[in-house]
Design an enzyme around this catalytic site. Sequence first.
Site, mmCIF file in Angstrom:
data_model
loop_
_atom_site.group_PDB
_atom_site.id
_atom_site.type_symbol
_atom_site.label_atom_id
_atom_site.label_comp_id
_atom_site.label_asym_id
_atom_site.label_seq_id
_atom_site.Cartn_x
_atom_site.Cartn_y
_atom_site.Cartn_z
ATOM 1 C CB VAL A 265 20.656 48.258 -39.338
ATOM 2 C CG1 VAL A 265 20.284 48.807 -37.981
ATOM 3 C CG2 VAL A 265 20.670 49.365 -40.396
ATOM 4 N NE ARG A 267 23.824 39.698 -43.067
ATOM 5 C CZ ARG A 267 22.551 39.965 -42.855
ATOM 6 N NH1 ARG A 267 22.208 40.973 -42.075
ATOM 7 N NH2 ARG A 267 21.595 39.233 -43.416
ATOM 8 C CG ASP A 291 20.231 44.345 -35.058
ATOM 9 O OD1 ASP A 291 19.833 43.910 -33.957
ATOM 10 O OD2 ASP A 291 19.890 43.832 -36.151
ATOM 11 C CD GLU A 296 25.560 38.777 -35.273
ATOM 12 O OE1 GLU A 296 24.650 37.947 -35.498
ATOM 13 O OE2 GLU A 296 25.539 39.934 -35.742
ATOM 14 C CG HIS A 315 21.587 39.675 -36.118
ATOM 15 N ND1 HIS A 315 22.632 39.154 -36.850
ATOM 16 C CD2 HIS A 315 20.683 40.118 -37.029
ATOM 17 C CE1 HIS A 315 22.374 39.275 -38.143
ATOM 18 N NE2 HIS A 315 21.195 39.858 -38.264
ATOM 19 C CB ALA A 318 15.366 42.127 -38.602
#
Length: 354
Positions: A265, A267, A291, A296, A315, A318
């Site tokens: 969680v 980078r 995540d 990406e 991602h 959060a």
Amino acid sequence: MSATERSGRLRVFIANRIDEALCAVMTELEPRIDLLWEPDLLRPRRRMGDHHGDPDFTRSPAQQSRFETLVSRADVFFGVPDESASVLRRAVDSNPSLRWVHTMAAGGGSQIKAAGLSPVQLESIVFTTSAGVHADQLAEFALLGVLAGAKDLPRLLSAKARREWEPRWPMGAVRGRTAIVVGLGNIGRMFARKASALGMRVVGVHRSATEVPGVTTVVPPAKLRDVLPGADAVVVALPGTDATFHSIGRAEFAAMRDGATFVNVGRGAVVDESALVEALEEGRIGFAALDVFETEPLSSKSALWSMTNVILSPHTAALDPQEDRRIVELFAGNATRLLDGDPLVNRVNTVDFY
């Protein structure tokens, strides 16, 4: 003495679209803020958490002129103008009285680094991030991953898909198990608090010795491989910097106990993704909850998509409806600190840019 110090007020350019109600919250929490807020000059958001905004948005020449005028008049930027490093660089060059830039992103240090500001500019301006506002949600996702690994979620889903009532088996538990948290920032600390409340033993990996509630032992990064064999679960919550790039690779996965759960969680670039895929294929990692990814969006060709022992989140772990409010509250608190001459929280380290 700056104009701000003489007036005891802050002119804040709102560089990111937020609701008018949140602008009111900001000035209610810190009445010494004067807002430079013209939403028509800002990129509209396409969805919740879309701080970059619509890339097709353009300003008329008159709007661009007005935008640049506001940028040049501000003492503070709430958000990076246009979420662009190059625009930030031009904005800093055009505004010698700029005192503070707050990034909407928790990992906003990368934006500051990419702007290529001079040492004098980095010294004269305070840069802060929104780190911490996502800690609770990300810690919950990490806990989801740890629980899913312990309870063998893939086996349950597979049996359900087959409509097969399997013979009962002893299901794993987290109480009494060991989780290693790599990175004891806001996310790592919050995870430790939640995991320890469930009876887990939590070992932290951090650059400096520190006492963290819920963490029984803290070791330096150089000792990571020494403690990995004892982990039932490994949670990575590191920022993305040059120093943390591929901190978790083949050697680290090889040191882990067969069947361990792995969660990221932090980078994506912290983890060598190809090494992670190998570890999953070989069973050294029994379950993974991810995540973040090296690139990406995650390529449709990635082997991770087809792995039944992996949970993928785009991602998004959060995000929640209160994100913007928490960022505004964090910013307003820092505005009070700035005006009162107190240190700001979440200052960017302008050497490592995290």
